[in-house]
Design an enzyme around this catalytic site. Structure first.
Site, PDB file in Angstrom:
ATOM      1  N   ASP A 130      -3.832   2.141  -2.361  1.00 19.65           N
ATOM      2  CA  ASP A 130      -3.286   3.484  -2.927  1.00 19.65           C
ATOM      3  C   ASP A 130      -4.053   4.823  -2.701  1.00 19.65           C
ATOM      4  O   ASP A 130      -5.047   4.860  -3.050  1.00 19.65           O
ATOM      5  CB  ASP A 130      -2.727   3.431  -4.118  1.00 19.65           C
TER       6      ASP A 130
ATOM      7  N   SER B   6      -3.280  -3.791  -3.228  1.00 14.53           N
ATOM      8  CA  SER B   6      -2.524  -2.284  -2.859  1.00 14.53           C
ATOM      9  C   SER B   6      -3.669  -1.529  -2.305  1.00 14.53           C
ATOM     10  O   SER B   6      -4.463  -1.052  -3.363  1.00 14.53           O
ATOM     11  CB  SER B   6      -1.655  -2.123  -3.795  1.00 14.53           C
TER      12      SER B   6
ATOM     13  N   SER C 202       0.850  -1.404  -0.022  1.00 19.77           N
ATOM     14  CA  SER C 202       0.019  -0.099  -0.071  1.00 19.77           C
ATOM     15  C   SER C 202       0.773   1.190  -0.123  1.00 19.77           C
ATOM     16  O   SER C 202       2.101   1.203   0.226  1.00 19.77           O
ATOM     17  CB  SER C 202      -1.021   0.146   1.149  1.00 19.77           C
TER      18      SER C 202
END
Length: 371
Positions: A295, A293, A255
């Site tokens: 983001d 992830s 992340s």
């Protein structure tokens, strides 16, 4: 960290990206009134911490400001802000109300995934101490806490972060702060290497004025084969040198949190557009915003505040026109890429839980520029 002598000189041996000049500190704190503080836990299996970013506009007008707490009550003087979720695999707190109302009303905190609740409680206690009516005669509070999973190096199940660590980070908030494996970045990993906290700034001229754009990242993303440094795709060499086939084949589970600050007067709609431009800088380093992830970007301005107890109408700020935002977009993309590089180049190798190690980029790719 000391101010740089050359506005186009990167820190920590990292390459400088883009053509815009940096501010004197080459950090998010080049934006007037922005402070950053860390509390770091580095004890065997505990490799984690808390970082806080304090956008304190009142302090920016105080020549001898000693810290944000003495000059800014974020509940009473809210800072315009907006978020952009590039990939929503995350557990941050506060995004829904920020999206609805366009302000932040606490310092912005970063920590590991399992410590979000402890930091939220710390923010609530701090705000109530300053404003006893919160949750009673007055409104409730919207904490702003962002997270990444540092479980490879840190034993998250030990719940090492406490309310006291948030208070420590807040008390140490300053325009000068460390980068790399510190604070919330202590246990973070990027591209199979040690990640962490990185920051950068750019100076822009637009709308007849000079403004600063600063970025701070909590970098915890990327597979080794993806890494790009200043346009050089060094990932395949990195992958071979790390020689960790089980990690190279693993899906993206990292992340990144990207915080953008500016003193340009922008409204929440414009700030959401600015936050989205972090994705351009993120992609330049090799990210594809993988399935696993998280983001997330948040942009805020110290150019003006929104009062909690306004009576009657509030005079609007003289905003930068949309047609003149391109220099700010460029600065955001460049500073985001630069901040990620600073996180990688500043970090040292860390030994964490169960013998897990993340090596520093400088140890694995000292010859990156020749690749």
């Amino acid at each position: 960290m000391t101010p740089t002598s050359d506005p186009r000189e990167a820190l920590f041996g990292a390459p400088y990206v883009g053509l815009l000049p940096a501010g004197p500190r080459h950090a998010i704190s080049d934006v007037p009134g922005v402070y950053v503080g860390h509390a770091t836990l580095a004890d065997g299996p505990l490799q984690t911490g808390v970082s806080v970013v304090c956008p304190s506009p009142a302090a920016s007008a105080t020549a001898a400001a000693t810290g944000p707490a003495a000059h800014w009550d974020p509940f009473r003087a809210k800072v315009p802000a907006a978020a952009a979720v590039i990939n929503g695999f995350g557990k941050s707190v506060g995004l829904m109300q920020i999206d609805e109302l366009g302000v932040v009303e606490t310092p912005i905190a970063l920590t590991n995934t399992f410590s979000v609740s402890h930091v939220v409680l710390a923010q609530l206690r701090a705000a109530i101490a300053a404003n006893p009516d919160i949750g009673r005669a007055g409104a409730s509070l919207n904490p702003a806490v962002f997270e990444c999973n540092d479980g490879y190096l840190n034993d998250m199940q030990a719940f090492g972060v406490s309310e006291a660590h948030y208070a420590q980070a807040l008390a140490q908030a300053s325009p000068d702060f460390a980068q790399g494996a510190v604070g919330a970045g202590r246990g973070m990993s990027s591209f199979g290497l040690k990640g962490g906290i990185g920051s950068a700034s750019r100076i822009v001229e637009t709308a007849g004025a000079t403004f600063t754009v600063g970025v701070l990242v909590l970098s915890n993303f990327g597979r080794p084969s993806q890494l790009v440094i200043a346009g050089r795709h060094v990932g395949p060499v990195l992958d071979a040198r790390l020689a960790q086939p089980e990690q190279s084949a693993a899906p993206e589970r990292g992340s990144i949190i990207m915080l953008v600050a500016t003193d340009a007067p922008l409204d929440a709609r414009q700030l959401r557009r600015v936050a989205a431009r972090t994705g351009a800088g993120l992609a330049r380093t090799g990210s594809v915003y993988g399935h696993g992830s998280g983001d997330v970007a948040l942009a805020f301005t110290t150019g003006y505040t929104v009062p909690y107890d306004a009576q009657g109408r509030v005079a609007p700020a003289a905003l930068v026109p949309d047609a003149l935002l391109d220099p700010i977009f460029q600065a955001t993309a460049d500073a985001t890429e630069q901040a990620i590089l600073h996180a990688l180049f500043a970090a040292e190798s860390v030994l964490g839980r169960d013998g897990h190690v993340r090596r520093a980029l400088a140890d694995v790719l000292p010859d990156w520029a020749a690749l």
